[in-house]
Design a protein around this motif. Sequence first.
Motif, short mmCIF file in Angstrom:
data_model
loop_
_atom_site.label_atom_id
_atom_site.label_comp_id
_atom_site.label_asym_id
_atom_site.label_seq_id
_atom_site.Cartn_x
_atom_site.Cartn_y
_atom_site.Cartn_z
N ASP A 58 -3.78 14.58 -0.67
CA ASP A 58 -2.54 14.80 0.07
C ASP A 58 -2.09 13.51 0.74
N ILE A 59 -3.04 12.81 1.32
CA ILE A 59 -2.70 11.55 1.99
C ILE A 59 -2.16 10.55 0.97
N GLU A 60 -2.83 10.46 -0.17
CA GLU A 60 -2.38 9.52 -1.20
C GLU A 60 -1.02 9.92 -1.75
N LEU A 61 -0.78 11.22 -1.93
CA LEU A 61 0.53 11.67 -2.40
C LEU A 61 1.63 11.30 -1.40
N ASP A 62 1.34 11.44 -0.12
CA ASP A 62 2.31 11.04 0.90
C ASP A 62 2.61 9.55 0.81
N ARG A 126 7.94 -4.49 1.42
CA ARG A 126 7.42 -3.36 2.20
C ARG A 126 6.58 -2.44 1.32
N GLU A 127 7.05 -2.19 0.09
CA GLU A 127 6.29 -1.33 -0.83
C GLU A 127 4.95 -1.96 -1.17
N ILE A 128 4.93 -3.26 -1.35
CA ILE A 128 3.67 -3.96 -1.64
C ILE A 128 2.72 -3.83 -0.46
N PHE A 129 3.23 -3.95 0.76
CA PHE A 129 2.38 -3.80 1.95
C PHE A 129 1.79 -2.40 2.02
N VAL A 130 2.60 -1.37 1.72
CA VAL A 130 2.09 0.00 1.73
C VAL A 130 1.01 0.17 0.66
N ALA A 131 1.25 -0.36 -0.53
CA ALA A 131 0.26 -0.26 -1.61
C ALA A 131 -1.04 -0.96 -1.24
N THR A 132 -0.93 -2.12 -0.64
CA THR A 132 -2.12 -2.87 -0.24
C THR A 132 -2.88 -2.14 0.86
N ARG A 133 -2.15 -1.57 1.81
CA ARG A 133 -2.79 -0.81 2.89
C ARG A 133 -3.51 0.41 2.31
N THR A 134 -2.93 1.03 1.31
CA THR A 134 -3.55 2.18 0.65
C THR A 134 -4.87 1.77 -0.01
N LEU A 135 -4.86 0.65 -0.69
CA LEU A 135 -6.10 0.16 -1.33
C LEU A 135 -7.18 -0.11 -0.29
N GLU A 136 -6.78 -0.71 0.82
CA GLU A 136 -7.74 -1.02 1.88
C GLU A 136 -8.31 0.28 2.47
N ARG A 137 -7.45 1.28 2.70
CA ARG A 137 -7.90 2.56 3.24
C ARG A 137 -8.86 3.23 2.27
N ASP A 138 -8.55 3.22 0.99
CA ASP A 138 -9.43 3.83 -0.01
C ASP A 138 -10.78 3.13 -0.06
N ARG A 139 -10.78 1.82 0.04
CA ARG A 139 -12.03 1.06 0.02
C ARG A 139 -12.89 1.42 1.23
N LEU A 140 -12.27 1.52 2.40
CA LEU A 140 -13.00 1.88 3.60
C LEU A 140 -13.49 3.33 3.55
N ARG A 142 -14.39 4.96 0.94
CA ARG A 142 -15.56 5.01 0.05
C ARG A 142 -16.76 4.30 0.66
N GLY A 143 -16.56 3.69 1.82
CA GLY A 143 -17.67 3.01 2.48
C GLY A 143 -17.89 1.62 1.95
N GLY A 144 -16.90 1.09 1.27
CA GLY A 144 -17.04 -0.25 0.71
C GLY A 144 -16.90 -1.32 1.76
N GLY A 145 -17.64 -2.33 1.60
CA GLY A 145 -17.55 -3.47 2.49
C GLY A 145 -16.79 -4.59 1.80
N ILE A 146 -16.86 -5.72 2.39
CA ILE A 146 -16.19 -6.88 1.80
C ILE A 146 -17.05 -7.37 0.66
N ILE A 147 -16.41 -7.57 -0.48
CA ILE A 147 -17.13 -8.07 -1.66
C ILE A 147 -17.00 -9.58 -1.67
N ARG A 148 -18.14 -10.24 -1.62
CA ARG A 148 -18.13 -11.71 -1.68
C ARG A 148 -18.05 -12.13 -3.14
N SER A 149 -17.58 -13.35 -3.33
CA SER A 149 -17.42 -13.85 -4.70
C SER A 149 -18.73 -13.94 -5.45
#
Length: 152
Positions: A58-62, A126-140, A142-149
């Motif tokens: 639901d959150i992702e659909l919004d 603005r759409e790119i910022f929303v998309a990026t924020r969504t990716l960050e929220r999904d990563r968090l 899932r419990g993902g941390g920062i991936i180092r190179s």
Amino acid sequence: MNIQLDDIGKIIQLSIAPVFMLSGVGTHLIVLTNRLARIIDRSRKLEETLTPEALHHDIELDELYARSHLINRSITLSCLCALLICLVIATLFVSDALEIALAKPIASMFVLGILSLIGSFVYFLREIFVATRTLERDRLRRGGGIIRSDQA
């Protein structure tokens, strides 16, 4: 009033810059419509798997709905820009061919076209910022941390 070949060449030279701008706007529209298509495809896929337990859907659909509105506004402003640039080109031809002073309307349409393009890019950003924020929220989520190179 007799239009000479030299006059036609001069008119075409005047309209070259707006034609290049029109080409760029067309390319921008392709990017926007591709993004909108991906948003629509993703929302349809989520709607097919929607269950009462899947609150994150639901959150992702919004978020997808918000992104689609931003992209639609960007597309609308890009189309307005393209229409105004086409009017600039046509008015350049009419102005020169009929020897009518239309400098102010031509300049006004060009400025409005540029402002529409600026607005389109603002909504796109603005759409790119929303998309990026969504990716960050999904990563968090899932419990993902920062991936180092060195871990990639």
